[in-house]
Design an enzyme around this catalytic site. Sequence first.
Site, short mmCIF file in Angstrom:
data_model
loop_
_atom_site.label_atom_id
_atom_site.label_comp_id
_atom_site.label_asym_id
_atom_site.label_seq_id
_atom_site.Cartn_x
_atom_site.Cartn_y
_atom_site.Cartn_z
N ARG A 11 0.86 -1.19 0.00
CA ARG A 11 0.00 0.00 0.00
C ARG A 11 0.90 1.24 0.00
O ARG A 11 1.99 1.23 0.58
CB ARG A 11 -0.90 0.02 1.23
CG ARG A 11 -1.89 1.20 1.22
CD ARG A 11 -2.69 1.30 2.51
NE ARG A 11 -3.55 2.49 2.47
CZ ARG A 11 -4.17 2.99 3.52
NH1 ARG A 11 -4.03 2.42 4.72
NH2 ARG A 11 -4.93 4.07 3.42
N HIS A 12 0.42 2.29 -0.64
CA HIS A 12 1.18 3.54 -0.69
C HIS A 12 1.44 4.09 0.72
O HIS A 12 0.73 3.77 1.68
CB HIS A 12 0.42 4.59 -1.51
CG HIS A 12 -0.91 4.96 -0.91
ND1 HIS A 12 -1.05 5.86 0.12
CD2 HIS A 12 -2.17 4.55 -1.22
CE1 HIS A 12 -2.32 5.99 0.44
NE2 HIS A 12 -3.03 5.19 -0.35
N GLY A 13 2.44 4.95 0.82
CA GLY A 13 2.73 5.62 2.08
C GLY A 13 1.66 6.64 2.44
O GLY A 13 0.74 6.93 1.65
N THR A 15 -0.56 9.94 3.22
CA THR A 15 -0.80 11.26 2.65
C THR A 15 -1.42 12.16 3.72
O THR A 15 -1.90 11.68 4.75
CB THR A 15 -1.78 11.18 1.46
OG1 THR A 15 -3.09 10.83 1.95
CG2 THR A 15 -1.34 10.12 0.45
N ASN A 18 -4.90 11.08 4.27
CA ASN A 18 -4.99 9.96 5.21
C ASN A 18 -5.02 10.49 6.64
O ASN A 18 -5.87 10.11 7.46
CB ASN A 18 -3.78 9.03 5.08
CG ASN A 18 -3.80 8.13 3.87
OD1 ASN A 18 -2.75 7.88 3.27
ND2 ASN A 18 -4.96 7.63 3.46
N GLN A 24 -10.37 9.85 -0.11
CA GLN A 24 -9.49 10.07 -1.26
C GLN A 24 -10.04 9.47 -2.54
O GLN A 24 -10.11 10.13 -3.57
CB GLN A 24 -8.09 9.50 -0.98
CG GLN A 24 -7.37 10.20 0.15
CD GLN A 24 -5.99 9.64 0.39
OE1 GLN A 24 -4.99 10.28 0.10
NE2 GLN A 24 -5.93 8.44 0.94
N GLY A 25 -10.39 8.18 -2.48
CA GLY A 25 -10.82 7.52 -3.70
C GLY A 25 -9.76 7.64 -4.78
O GLY A 25 -8.60 7.33 -4.57
N ARG A 61 0.31 8.95 -5.29
CA ARG A 61 0.70 8.45 -3.97
C ARG A 61 1.22 7.02 -4.06
O ARG A 61 2.10 6.63 -3.29
CB ARG A 61 -0.44 8.57 -2.97
CG ARG A 61 -1.73 7.82 -3.31
CD ARG A 61 -2.83 8.24 -2.33
NE ARG A 61 -4.10 7.53 -2.49
CZ ARG A 61 -5.08 7.90 -3.30
NH1 ARG A 61 -4.92 8.98 -4.06
NH2 ARG A 61 -6.20 7.20 -3.34
N GLU A 86 -7.44 3.02 -6.53
CA GLU A 86 -8.37 2.83 -5.43
C GLU A 86 -9.81 2.88 -5.96
O GLU A 86 -10.07 3.30 -7.09
CB GLU A 86 -8.14 3.93 -4.38
CG GLU A 86 -8.98 3.82 -3.12
CD GLU A 86 -8.78 2.52 -2.36
OE1 GLU A 86 -9.25 1.48 -2.86
OE2 GLU A 86 -8.18 2.56 -1.26
N ARG A 122 -4.43 -10.77 -16.26
CA ARG A 122 -3.77 -10.27 -17.46
C ARG A 122 -2.25 -10.20 -17.31
O ARG A 122 -1.52 -10.51 -18.25
CB ARG A 122 -4.33 -8.88 -17.80
CG ARG A 122 -3.55 -8.09 -18.82
CD ARG A 122 -4.33 -6.90 -19.34
NE ARG A 122 -4.92 -6.09 -18.29
CZ ARG A 122 -4.32 -5.06 -17.68
NH1 ARG A 122 -3.07 -4.75 -18.00
NH2 ARG A 122 -4.95 -4.36 -16.76
#
Length: 228
Positions: A11-13, A15, A18, A24-25, A61, A86, A122
């Site tokens: 998962r991103h760091g 923000t 957050n 955020q979506g 992000r 997301e 894919r």
Amino acid sequence: MTVIARLYVIRHGETEWNRARIIQGQADSQLNDLGETQAAMTGEALKAIHFDKAFTSDLSRASKTAEIILQHHPDVILVKDQALRERFMGKLQGTKGPTNSSEPSLEPLEAMRERSVGWYNREIVPYVSSLADDPDGRCRNILVTSHGWLISSFFKSMIATGVLECTEELLRASPRIPNASLSVVEYSMIGSGSEQRIGSTVVQYGDDSHLTGTQTLQDNADMDALRS
């Protein structure tokens, strides 16, 4: 049992959204200073791993998190894919919860699951299958950076349908996916001859133990806003 590949899903760091519990979506919020530190700590924890492929959500992000991690792996090409974004939160993006879970502009949960599983089928399935067809004894490593709700939804769906194996204890140990946390799938050749198959096992899930000494959020404003 021979391990032929590992998939590292991060998962991103963190923000500022957050930290402020703003939904955020798919709004393109940026990593804050702590988020960049978390990404750097994750990169340090993974620097000894030779990555063969790298994928990320195209939202900054997530892509910035991947770029920081890949500073230790400058020869790896980072592929950005909208399928790893997301959940689209529609008119709720940029607001705070609690809010209306029936808001018509929300992306349906099933649609998010379908695009994440579609991406996996894919990009990952053909690659891992090719390794099984022509093994050379070296484990391949794949990096993916994405978002908390998508990662959680993807893993739970794939485990529920039997595509990935995972113990209940591992899932219970980390009910949330913290910022910069790590989930790992291990692909192994099981059996022999005509009975040989690829086993796909979750060996880490939502693990943020490499972030010791930092303050990590254990919640997700997007998910929590609709639960309230």
